[in-house]
Write an enzyme that holds these catalytic residues in place. Structure first.
Site, PDB file in Angstrom:
ATOM      1  N   GLU A 105       0.820  -1.219   0.000  1.00 56.21           N
ATOM      2  CA  GLU A 105       0.000   0.000   0.000  1.00 56.21           C
ATOM      3  C   GLU A 105       0.852   1.266   0.000  1.00 56.21           C
ATOM      4  O   GLU A 105       0.365   2.340   0.337  1.00 56.21           O
ATOM      5  CB  GLU A 105      -0.943  -0.010   1.206  1.00 56.21           C
ATOM      6  CG  GLU A 105      -1.929  -1.166   1.212  1.00 56.21           C
ATOM      7  CD  GLU A 105      -2.853  -1.142   2.417  1.00 56.21           C
ATOM      8  OE1 GLU A 105      -3.701  -0.238   2.492  1.00 56.21           O
ATOM      9  OE2 GLU A 105      -2.716  -2.021   3.287  1.00 56.21           O
TER      10      GLU A 105
ATOM     11  N   SER B   5      -6.699  -2.397   1.609  1.00 59.87           N
ATOM     12  CA  SER B   5      -6.992  -1.750   0.329  1.00 59.87           C
ATOM     13  C   SER B   5      -7.462  -2.720  -0.749  1.00 59.87           C
ATOM     14  O   SER B   5      -7.294  -2.469  -1.940  1.00 59.87           O
ATOM     15  CB  SER B   5      -5.760  -0.972  -0.186  1.00 59.87           C
ATOM     16  OG  SER B   5      -5.471   0.111   0.656  1.00 59.87           O
TER      17      SER B   5
ATOM     18  N   TYR C 258      -9.290   3.770  -5.347  1.00 61.84           N
ATOM     19  CA  TYR C 258      -8.232   4.757  -5.523  1.00 61.84           C
ATOM     20  C   TYR C 258      -8.046   5.309  -6.937  1.00 61.84           C
ATOM     21  O   TYR C 258      -7.418   6.349  -7.101  1.00 61.84           O
ATOM     22  CB  TYR C 258      -6.899   4.164  -5.061  1.00 61.84           C
ATOM     23  CG  TYR C 258      -6.929   3.721  -3.628  1.00 61.84           C
ATOM     24  CD1 TYR C 258      -7.067   4.647  -2.603  1.00 61.84           C
ATOM     25  CD2 TYR C 258      -6.841   2.382  -3.289  1.00 61.84           C
ATOM     26  CE1 TYR C 258      -7.111   4.248  -1.275  1.00 61.84           C
ATOM     27  CE2 TYR C 258      -6.880   1.964  -1.974  1.00 61.84           C
ATOM     28  CZ  TYR C 258      -7.015   2.909  -0.971  1.00 61.84           C
ATOM     29  OH  TYR C 258      -7.067   2.509   0.331  1.00 61.84           O
TER      30      TYR C 258
ATOM     31  N   ARG D  84     -12.086   2.764  10.970  1.00 62.74           N
ATOM     32  CA  ARG D  84     -13.220   2.537  10.076  1.00 62.74           C
ATOM     33  C   ARG D  84     -13.619   1.076  10.117  1.00 62.74           C
ATOM     34  O   ARG D  84     -12.756   0.197  10.137  1.00 62.74           O
ATOM     35  CB  ARG D  84     -12.825   2.926   8.646  1.00 62.74           C
ATOM     36  CG  ARG D  84     -13.958   3.405   7.773  1.00 62.74           C
ATOM     37  CD  ARG D  84     -13.479   3.637   6.351  1.00 62.74           C
ATOM     38  NE  ARG D  84     -13.271   2.385   5.644  1.00 62.74           N
ATOM     39  CZ  ARG D  84     -12.211   2.102   4.893  1.00 62.74           C
ATOM     40  NH1 ARG D  84     -11.242   2.975   4.759  1.00 62.74           N
ATOM     41  NH2 ARG D  84     -12.125   0.937   4.276  1.00 62.74           N
TER      42      ARG D  84
ATOM     43  N   ASP E 159     -15.959  -1.780   8.048  1.00 62.18           N
ATOM     44  CA  ASP E 159     -16.667  -2.085   6.800  1.00 62.18           C
ATOM     45  C   ASP E 159     -17.694  -3.175   7.071  1.00 62.18           C
ATOM     46  O   ASP E 159     -17.410  -4.143   7.794  1.00 62.18           O
ATOM     47  CB  ASP E 159     -15.686  -2.537   5.722  1.00 62.18           C
ATOM     48  CG  ASP E 159     -14.698  -1.452   5.344  1.00 62.18           C
ATOM     49  OD1 ASP E 159     -15.038  -0.265   5.489  1.00 62.18           O
ATOM     50  OD2 ASP E 159     -13.578  -1.787   4.914  1.00 62.18           O
TER      51      ASP E 159
ATOM     52  N   GLU F 100     -14.494  -6.101   8.132  1.00 65.71           N
ATOM     53  CA  GLU F 100     -13.155  -5.892   8.682  1.00 65.71           C
ATOM     54  C   GLU F 100     -13.054  -4.512   9.303  1.00 65.71           C
ATOM     55  O   GLU F 100     -13.945  -3.677   9.164  1.00 65.71           O
ATOM     56  CB  GLU F 100     -12.083  -6.070   7.602  1.00 65.71           C
ATOM     57  CG  GLU F 100     -12.201  -5.143   6.417  1.00 65.71           C
ATOM     58  CD  GLU F 100     -11.173  -5.464   5.338  1.00 65.71           C
ATOM     59  OE1 GLU F 100     -10.143  -4.761   5.291  1.00 65.71           O
ATOM     60  OE2 GLU F 100     -11.390  -6.429   4.567  1.00 65.71           O
TER      61      GLU F 100
ATOM     62  N   ASN G 149     -10.351  -1.123   9.840  1.00 64.33           N
ATOM     63  CA  ASN G 149      -9.169  -0.416   9.329  1.00 64.33           C
ATOM     64  C   ASN G 149      -8.710   0.541  10.424  1.00 64.33           C
ATOM     65  O   ASN G 149      -9.431   1.489  10.763  1.00 64.33           O
ATOM     66  CB  ASN G 149      -9.507   0.365   8.061  1.00 64.33           C
ATOM     67  CG  ASN G 149      -9.933  -0.537   6.927  1.00 64.33           C
ATOM     68  OD1 ASN G 149      -9.119  -1.011   6.161  1.00 64.33           O
ATOM     69  ND2 ASN G 149     -11.229  -0.806   6.849  1.00 64.33           N
TER      70      ASN G 149
ATOM     71  N   GLY H 176      -7.361   5.280   4.889  1.00 67.15           N
ATOM     72  CA  GLY H 176      -6.831   6.186   3.879  1.00 67.15           C
ATOM     73  C   GLY H 176      -7.255   7.626   4.116  1.00 67.15           C
ATOM     74  O   GLY H 176      -8.327   7.897   4.652  1.00 67.15           O
TER      75      GLY H 176
END
Length: 305
Positions: free
Chosen positions: A20, A146, A214, A253, A255, A268, A270, A274
């Site tokens: 990443e 990612s 992205y 975060r 998801d 999951e 994070n 990002g």
């Protein structure tokens, strides 16, 4: 916090050696500019180009080092040893959050709903995986973020190649039941769930992959997310419980998916999300009336006791 000088010298740590790296460099550049706009004495720090021990000369760290090395507890341990305040979660939550399987096992143990999964090896009986999880399913590297190395599998004969793709990104691979429905992300800052974001890739039969995250500009993001008030509150509460179970701190975060029956499934966590132009944390903060510069200031201010 109102005085930028109180932060002292700040290292915005980004880049590194993970898969990443490019995303992390973009996040770092955005955060660095935002902090400097607010008068913070912030500088770029890339562990791939600089010795990590040089961080001892800084007063605090804003960590946007995505992936291995920065999101898995390694950097957190170094900074804890050096007694340098840092943004985000500590060693335990970072190590757990980077390991999708152990995170899901923890959530299961806490009674939190997460999509069923199986660990894969080169010797796995692919038919047994399909019998257990059904089709379609998704194959993932366990220690990547990612959406790197992920493949949606629609047919049994696609499983071996999907496994090889994921295994090329790491030594541990998992398959997860494909949840057909709506995809959401829940940003958490200061132990508070922000407005839920619904994600809709242009190709709704696929998933929110690296390209959609992205590189493409045709993914749709919805705030309000389309859930009823009670559903959104339920999802926020579920996400907060998942965040706390991992012992995550500061910001992060979650998801999740909602299936056609209205059930929510955690995917999951994070712990170093990002912070690019396509990123979801700034999007949720904007919905709360917080611009990007203020968001970065607020996250950095969490490092001041």
């Amino acid at each position: 916090m109102t005085d930028a000088k109180a932060f002292g010298r700040v290292a915005v740590v980004c880049g590194g050696n993970s898969n990443e790296r490019d995303v992390s460099l973009n996040s770092g550049a955005a955060v660095l500019k935002a902090l400097q706009n607010r008068g913070v004495d912030a500088v770029h720090f890339d562990p791939k180009e600089q010795d990590i021990t040089e961080l001892s000369s800084y007063d605090r760290v804003f960590n946007v080092l995505h992936g291995r090395g920065g999101e898995d507890g390694l950097l957190q341990g170094v900074l804890q040893w050096l007694d340098i305040p840092q943004t985000g979660s500590g060693v335990l939550a970072s190590a757990l959050g980077m390991d999708k399987v152990r995170t899901k096992q923890l959530w299961q143990g806490c009674g939190l709903s997460t999509a069923p999964f199986s660990l894969l090896t080169a010797q796995t009986d692919w038919q047994q995986v399909v019998n257990t999880l059904g089709l379609p399913l998704i194959v993932k590297p366990v220690h990547e973020g990612s959406s790197i190395g992920m493949t949606k599998v629609n047919h049994l004969d696609e499983l071996p190649l999907a496994y090889e793709t994921a295994a090329a990104c790491g030594d541990v691979v998992m398959a997860e039941r494909w949840i057909t429905g709506r995809e959401f992300t829940i940003v958490i800052i200061d132990d508070e769930a922000y407005p839920v974001i619904r994600l809709e890739p242009a190709d709704i039969t696929n998933f929110y992959d690296f390209e959609a995250k992205y590189k493409r500009n045709d993914t749709s993001y919805y705030i309000p997310c389309g859930l009823s008030e009670s559903e959104e509150q339920h999802l926020q509460a579920l996400s907060l419980a998942a965040f706390r179970a991992v012992d995550a701190k500061g910001w992060g975060r979650i998801d999740a998916m909602q299936d056609h029956n209205g059930n929510f499934w955690l995917l999951e966590i994070n712990t170093v999300p990002g912070m690019t132009s396509h990123s979801l944390v700034p999007m949720a903060a904007k919905a709360r009336g917080m611009d990007f510069d203020s968001l970065c200031w607020h996250i950095l201010a969490q490092t001041v006791a």
